[in-house]
Scaffold this motif. Structure first.
Motif, short mmCIF file in Angstrom:
data_model
loop_
_atom_site.label_atom_id
_atom_site.label_comp_id
_atom_site.label_asym_id
_atom_site.label_seq_id
_atom_site.Cartn_x
_atom_site.Cartn_y
_atom_site.Cartn_z
N ALA A 1 0.83 -1.21 0.00
CA ALA A 1 0.00 0.00 0.00
C ALA A 1 0.87 1.26 0.00
O ALA A 1 0.58 2.23 -0.70
CB ALA A 1 -0.93 -0.01 1.21
N TYR B 1 -5.47 0.58 -6.48
CA TYR B 1 -5.91 0.36 -5.10
C TYR B 1 -6.81 -0.86 -4.93
O TYR B 1 -6.76 -1.55 -3.90
CB TYR B 1 -6.59 1.62 -4.54
CG TYR B 1 -8.00 1.87 -4.98
CD1 TYR B 1 -9.07 1.51 -4.18
CD2 TYR B 1 -8.27 2.49 -6.20
CE1 TYR B 1 -10.37 1.75 -4.58
CE2 TYR B 1 -9.55 2.74 -6.60
CZ TYR B 1 -10.62 2.37 -5.80
OH TYR B 1 -11.90 2.61 -6.20
N ILE C 1 -4.48 3.64 1.58
CA ILE C 1 -5.06 3.65 0.25
C ILE C 1 -5.99 4.85 0.05
O ILE C 1 -6.14 5.35 -1.08
CB ILE C 1 -5.80 2.31 -0.01
CG1 ILE C 1 -4.77 1.20 -0.22
CG2 ILE C 1 -6.73 2.41 -1.21
CD1 ILE C 1 -5.36 -0.18 -0.37
#
Length: 203
Positions: A74, A98, A119
């Motif tokens: 991430a 994402y 995210i």
């Protein structure tokens, strides 16, 4: 400002093939294109791999907590996208984004709070292209690569990942097109027409 198109789907769904198709399409329209894989070879995940002498993702997931590994992906996504969005191109095409980060994380951990927070800082794409593929078709493509399977490429994890994608795409507000990629791209004209209509709309 650059338009961002993100391709998502399970391994073997044809992301590289369709990225090449979309890139070629825009170049034929004299648009400048940048292709990126924001979660590949990122500094955070690579640091974890090198620090633990992990030769594969399977070893990394065994050595560290799945939550930690997912957090590094991430962070790499956020770091890469922060740089990419400042590039001066008409179109930026990303191999994963994402949704991919979340779908992969859910394979290995239920603790997604920190991952979701990271995210949430990532710039959303203008269009998500979700490549919908039958598990058997995807697996046969993966096997044909004649490479060692990654931890997320066995049939069970492919199936889990696909179900997670299906759940996630119901929740998004981003512009979306779902393309079935069971057929070879050269025999997939109906799906390509649908894709072309969507990518033309974002220009």
């Amino acid at each position: 400002m650059s338009k961002i198109i993100a391709l998502c789907g399970i391994d073997g769904s044809g992301k590289s093939t369709y990225i090449n198709y979309i890139s070629t399409y825009f170049l034929s329209l004299n648009k400048s294109v940048h292709v990126a894989d924001p979660m590949k070879n990122g500094i955070y995940n690579n640091s974890l791999r090198q620090g633990g002498s992990c030769k594969s993702s399977k070893v990394m997931y065994e050595k560290y907590t799945p939550e930690l590994v997912s957090i590094t992906y991430a962070l790499d996504l956020l770091n890469s996208m922060n740089k990419i969005v400042n590039l001066n191109h008409d179109v930026i095409i990303t191999h994963r984004h994402y949704l991919c980060c979340l779908a992969c994380a859910e394979l290995f951990t239920n603790n997604l709070d920190m991952i979701r927070k990271i995210i949430s800082l990532v710039k959303r794409p203008d269009l998500i292209v979700y490549l919908d593929t039958d598990i058997e078709v995807a697996y046969s493509r993966i096997v044909k690569r004649a490479e060692e399977l990654s931890i997320k490429e066995d049939k069970l994890n492919l199936m889990k990942c696909k179900k997670t994608y299906e759940k996630l795409i119901e929740q998004i507000s981003t512009e979306l097109v779902i393309v079935n990629t069971d057929r070879d791209i050269t025999n997939n004209q109906f799906e390509l027409k649908k894709l072309n209509m969507k990518i033309n709309n974002i220009l």
